[in-house]
Design an enzyme around this catalytic site. Structure first.
Site, mmCIF file in Angstrom:
data_model
loop_
_atom_site.group_PDB
_atom_site.id
_atom_site.type_symbol
_atom_site.label_atom_id
_atom_site.label_comp_id
_atom_site.label_asym_id
_atom_site.label_seq_id
_atom_site.Cartn_x
_atom_site.Cartn_y
_atom_site.Cartn_z
ATOM 1 N N HIS A 24 0.830 -1.203 0.000
ATOM 2 C CA HIS A 24 0.000 0.000 0.000
ATOM 3 C C HIS A 24 0.867 1.256 0.000
ATOM 4 C CE1 HIS A 24 -3.186 2.819 1.535
ATOM 5 N NE2 HIS A 24 -3.884 2.119 0.656
ATOM 6 N N CYS A 25 2.006 1.198 0.673
ATOM 7 C CA CYS A 25 2.889 2.361 0.791
ATOM 8 C C CYS A 25 3.544 2.742 -0.528
ATOM 9 C CB CYS A 25 3.990 2.094 1.811
ATOM 10 S SG CYS A 25 3.427 1.531 3.424
ATOM 11 N N ILE A 26 3.730 1.794 -1.426
ATOM 12 C CA ILE A 26 4.459 2.080 -2.666
ATOM 13 C C ILE A 26 3.528 2.308 -3.846
ATOM 14 C CG2 ILE A 26 6.459 0.786 -1.839
ATOM 15 C CD1 ILE A 26 5.741 -1.395 -3.920
#
Length: 362
Positions: free
Chosen positions: A350-352
């Protein structure tokens, strides 16, 4: 040059759509920072390439990459993934990229938040401060410049007026020390089109982002929240997750609904091995030490057009997590990828990623 608007999204009738609403595509950034990605970023790049390739089965992917890494990225990625040359400081597109908003007419615009690398976790971050503007310029999407330090991983919305976040992150003095909770809430309402904000306390244990919501809890549909859960009372995550459950159980969303909470198991605990540490003797600002606990979470999945992309982090819990996500997202293919290399850099799928909702710039 794309237009910078002096109004606010909410005033103009725009809102942040839920992640599960239709996408025009996904944005990512190619990793290369040597003090964050071990072995010259080679293992990390392979993991990013696998994520991008998996998403590209379902929707278009655009990937920002520096000039020096352009050919390397092109060689590792399928031809149908678009590369956009852009200088960057690190690869967390969820946090440095724009938050897209849409309106009832199907118009697309973007919010460009202030960015300070999670309260100065790394430096420099001058290039990352420009990422959101560059993405919006590329898409010719009008830009709102928000007067708030905020990363996309610190917020999650249900698309119907409710936002989830944590006090640990948004009230952290390393972000907006001069703003009160009420002032921060007003900025969120103005720029995301939400009317109700649900505050959890702390985030995941040892999450270097100061408790991003996307590692501990997220909406899976209106009225339903997935929560990282730990059954071990000796683990500090146990009390944090219990407090989050208590808050969610008392909360009501923007439409007055009580929330159903679905527990996702905590992987591990996971720790950095000697082979995974990075020697900072040659310089750099990141800390990547042997034995430190990694912020692993199955909540850090990504939802797109017809799919859910989840991290595989722990053989003891991977299948259980995949089964739960399959039940939560009927009709979507649950795809699991080994993402420990991404976790070693401080985040996960989700962060990338950053979704671009369906809509025409305007």
């Amino acid at each position: 040059m794309t237009e910078t608007l002096l109004t606010s999204p909410a005033a103009d009738g725009f809102r942040m759509p839920a992640e599960w609403e239709p996408h025009a595509g996904t944005w990512m950034i190619w990793p290369e920072r040597p003090d964050n990605w071990r072995e010259g970023a080679v293992p990390g790049q392979a993991a990013f390439a696998a994520v991008a390739t998996a998403i590209a089965r379902f929707e278009p992917v655009s990937l920002l990459v520096s000039a020096g890494e352009w050919q390397n990225a092109r060689d590792q990625l399928p031809a149908h993934i678009r590369l956009v040359e852009a200088a960057n400081d690190d690869a967390w597109c969820r946090d440095s990229g724009p938050t897209f908003v849409t309106d009832a007419k199907g118009r697309l615009r973007g919010v460009d938040w202030e960015f300070n690398a999670w309260g100065g976790l790394y430096s420099p971050y001058d290039n990352d401060r420009l990422i959101a503007a560059k993405v919006l310029e590329t898409e010719r999407a009008p830009r709102y410049a928000a007067p708030l330090v905020l990363e996309g991983g610190s917020i999650h919305v249900d698309g119907e007026g409710t936002l989830l976040t944590t006090e640990e992150c948004l009230l952290n003095p390393n972000r907006n020390p001069s703003l009160t909770r009420e002032e921060i809430e007003q900025h969120l309402k103005d720029h995301l089109g939400v009317s109700s904000i649900i505050w959890l306390g702390a985030g995941l244990v040892d999450d270097e982002t100061s408790g991003h919501i996307d590692n501990i809890a997220c909406f899976v549909r209106p009225g339903v929240v997935a929560l990282t859960w730990c059954d071990d009372p000796a683990d500090p995550q146990h009390a944090i997750s219990r407090d989050a459950l208590d808050r969610l159980s008392r909360a009501r969303d923007a439409r007055g609904r009580a929330l159903e909470v679905v527990k996702l198991p905590l992987p591990g605990p996971l720790h950095r091995t000697p082979e995974e540490a990075i020697d900072l003797a040659s310089g750099g600002t990141m800390s990547r030490l042997v034995g430190e606990r990694l912020g692993g979470s199955y909540v850090n999945f990504y939802v797109g057009n017809g799919f859910v992309l989840m991290p595989r982090l722990d053989p003891a819990h991977d299948e259980e997590a995949a089964s739960i996500l399959g039940r939560l997202f009927p009709g979507r293919e649950v795809v699991g990828l080994p993402t420990r290399e991404i976790l070693l850099g401080g985040g996960n799928i989700h962060c990338i990623t950053q979704q671009q909702p369906a809509g025409m710039p305007g």
